[in-house]
Design a protein around this motif. Structure first.
Motif, short mmCIF file in Angstrom:
data_model
loop_
_atom_site.label_atom_id
_atom_site.label_comp_id
_atom_site.label_asym_id
_atom_site.label_seq_id
_atom_site.Cartn_x
_atom_site.Cartn_y
_atom_site.Cartn_z
N VAL A 16 0.89 -1.16 0.00
CA VAL A 16 0.00 0.00 0.00
C VAL A 16 0.93 1.21 0.00
CG1 VAL A 16 -1.78 1.29 1.22
CG2 VAL A 16 -1.83 -1.22 1.23
N PHE A 17 1.13 1.76 -1.20
CA PHE A 17 1.93 2.96 -1.37
C PHE A 17 0.98 4.15 -1.48
CE2 PHE A 17 5.57 0.75 -3.93
CZ PHE A 17 6.12 0.27 -2.76
N ILE A 18 1.29 5.21 -0.79
CA ILE A 18 0.58 6.47 -0.95
C ILE A 18 1.52 7.40 -1.72
CG2 ILE A 18 -0.56 8.39 0.20
CD1 ILE A 18 -1.97 5.59 0.50
N VAL A 19 1.10 7.76 -2.92
CA VAL A 19 1.93 8.55 -3.83
C VAL A 19 1.58 10.02 -3.65
CG1 VAL A 19 2.63 8.89 -6.22
CG2 VAL A 19 1.94 6.60 -5.44
N GLY A 20 2.58 10.82 -3.30
CA GLY A 20 2.37 12.25 -3.09
C GLY A 20 2.88 13.06 -4.27
N THR A 21 2.05 14.03 -4.71
CA THR A 21 2.43 14.91 -5.82
C THR A 21 1.84 16.30 -5.60
OG1 THR A 21 0.46 14.30 -7.12
CG2 THR A 21 2.49 13.06 -7.54
N TYR A 22 2.36 17.26 -6.37
CA TYR A 22 1.75 18.58 -6.50
C TYR A 22 1.15 18.67 -7.90
CZ TYR A 22 4.17 20.43 -2.37
OH TYR A 22 4.62 20.66 -1.10
N VAL A 30 -2.51 13.17 -2.86
CA VAL A 30 -2.03 11.82 -2.59
C VAL A 30 -3.00 10.81 -3.20
CG1 VAL A 30 -0.64 12.15 -0.50
CG2 VAL A 30 -3.11 12.01 -0.30
N MET A 31 -2.47 9.67 -3.59
CA MET A 31 -3.32 8.57 -4.07
C MET A 31 -2.74 7.25 -3.58
SD MET A 31 -2.54 7.52 -8.05
CE MET A 31 -3.39 5.97 -7.85
N ALA A 32 -3.60 6.27 -3.43
CA ALA A 32 -3.16 4.93 -3.06
C ALA A 32 -2.81 4.15 -4.32
CB ALA A 32 -4.26 4.21 -2.29
N ALA A 33 -1.69 3.46 -4.28
CA ALA A 33 -1.25 2.63 -5.40
C ALA A 33 -0.72 1.31 -4.85
CB ALA A 33 -0.17 3.34 -6.22
N ALA A 34 -1.14 0.21 -5.44
CA ALA A 34 -0.69 -1.10 -4.99
C ALA A 34 0.24 -1.77 -6.00
CB ALA A 34 -1.88 -2.01 -4.72
N TRP A 35 0.26 -1.29 -7.23
CA TRP A 35 1.11 -1.90 -8.24
C TRP A 35 2.46 -1.21 -8.17
CZ3 TRP A 35 -2.32 -4.94 -7.58
CH2 TRP A 35 -3.46 -5.17 -8.31
N GLY A 36 3.38 -1.78 -7.41
CA GLY A 36 4.70 -1.16 -7.30
C GLY A 36 5.67 -1.94 -6.45
N GLY A 37 6.92 -1.46 -6.48
CA GLY A 37 7.96 -2.06 -5.66
C GLY A 37 9.33 -1.53 -6.04
N ILE A 38 10.35 -2.01 -5.35
CA ILE A 38 11.72 -1.61 -5.64
C ILE A 38 12.07 -2.10 -7.04
CG2 ILE A 38 14.15 -2.00 -5.01
CD1 ILE A 38 12.66 -0.03 -3.17
N ALA A 39 12.74 -1.23 -7.82
CA ALA A 39 13.04 -1.56 -9.21
C ALA A 39 14.53 -1.68 -9.49
CB ALA A 39 12.44 -0.49 -10.13
N CYS A 40 15.38 -1.06 -8.66
CA CYS A 40 16.82 -1.09 -8.90
C CYS A 40 17.55 -0.80 -7.59
CB CYS A 40 17.20 -0.06 -9.96
SG CYS A 40 18.91 -0.13 -10.50
N SER A 41 18.72 -1.42 -7.42
CA SER A 41 19.52 -1.18 -6.22
C SER A 41 20.48 -0.01 -6.39
CB SER A 41 20.33 -2.44 -5.87
OG SER A 41 19.47 -3.52 -5.61
N GLN A 42 21.13 0.10 -7.55
CA GLN A 42 22.07 1.19 -7.82
C GLN A 42 21.81 1.76 -9.20
OE1 GLN A 42 23.87 3.09 -6.18
NE2 GLN A 42 24.11 1.95 -4.29
N PRO A 43 21.28 2.94 -9.36
CA PRO A 43 20.85 3.80 -8.27
C PRO A 43 19.57 3.25 -7.65
CG PRO A 43 20.21 4.79 -10.35
CD PRO A 43 21.01 3.56 -10.68
N PRO A 44 19.30 3.60 -6.40
CA PRO A 44 18.09 3.09 -5.76
C PRO A 44 16.85 3.66 -6.45
CG PRO A 44 19.16 4.72 -4.36
CD PRO A 44 20.07 4.47 -5.51
N PHE A 82 -7.74 7.58 0.14
CA PHE A 82 -6.88 8.13 -0.91
C PHE A 82 -7.00 7.35 -2.21
CE2 PHE A 82 -3.72 9.77 2.53
CZ PHE A 82 -4.59 10.79 2.85
N GLY A 83 -7.48 6.12 -2.14
CA GLY A 83 -7.70 5.32 -3.34
C GLY A 83 -9.12 5.35 -3.85
N ILE A 84 -10.01 5.97 -3.09
CA ILE A 84 -11.42 6.01 -3.47
C ILE A 84 -11.77 7.26 -4.27
CG2 ILE A 84 -13.77 6.22 -2.55
CD1 ILE A 84 -12.85 4.47 -0.18
N VAL A 85 -11.22 8.40 -3.90
CA VAL A 85 -11.58 9.67 -4.55
C VAL A 85 -10.40 10.20 -5.35
CG1 VAL A 85 -13.26 10.26 -2.77
CG2 VAL A 85 -10.94 11.09 -2.57
#
Length: 190
Positions: A16-22, A30-44, A82-85
């Motif tokens: 459960v990621f909450i993505v913050g933006t302007y 903010v929005m809730a996003a579930a499709w995600g994860g770590i993608a690379c170690s270097q650079p992080p 945050f994922g509903i509206v």
């Protein structure tokens, strides 16, 4: 015996990621996003996949930045909201009573009340079909002091993140520790 249930978006665990933006006017969202994860170690790096019509995706394109906020179990209602509206139609910070904080590193807000924050700059986007996969380089990680161990490292038991079950459409807390990574496997005889 295993039974086929077809091609579905089911994998465990799902964050459960909450993505913050302007947005373009500087309004924090903010929005809730579930499709995600770590993608690379270097650079992080961390990746998230957002549907093309999402307000948050527009904001990421506009500012080339976002935050990943990890809520604790104490904020499951707010995270769900945050994922509903859509931020097009609501001021989610005002509605939830949570506090936006302007990152000093990237052009995006984070949620003050959440224990773990990743501040990211946009580095890559890929059109996958219904979703655009966004990859951000993690420029900084912030952890609430009371959610860290004595060495300042995030402590999962203090953060109390929760998971999304895409098959059952429910949230679950993190369970017990079942072994030390890159160690317990050494107990298998070769």
């Amino acid at each position: 015996m295993k039974k086929s249930i077809g091609a579905k978006t089911i994998v465990y665990p799902t964050p459960v990621f909450i993505v913050g933006t302007y947005d373009k006017d500087g309004k924090p969202d903010v929005m809730a996003a579930a499709w995600g994860g770590i993608a690379c170690s270097q650079p992080p790096c961390v990746s998230i996949s957002l549907q093309k019509q999402r307000y948050t995706l527009e904001n990421i394109y506009e500012r080339e930045a976002f935050t990943i906020n990890i809520p604790s179990e104490d904020h499951v209602k707010e995270a769900d909201y945050f994922g509903i509206v859509s931020g097009r139609d609501a001021d989610k910070f005002s509605d939830s009573g949570l506090t936006p904080v302007k990152s000093e590193i990237v052009d995006a807000p984070y949620v003050q009340e959440f224990p773990l924050i990743l501040e990211c700059k946009l580095v890559h986007k890929v059109d996958l079909g219904m979703h655009i996969q966004i990859t951000g380089e993690i420029m900084d990680v912030k952890v609430e002091e009371n959610a860290a161990d004595t060495n300042g490292i995030p402590d999962i038991n203090k953060i109390k993140p929760f998971l999304f079950d895409p098959a059952g459409m429910s949230y679950y807390g993190v369970g017990k520790n079942i072994g030390r990574a890159f160690n317990i496997g050494n107990k298998i005889k070769k």
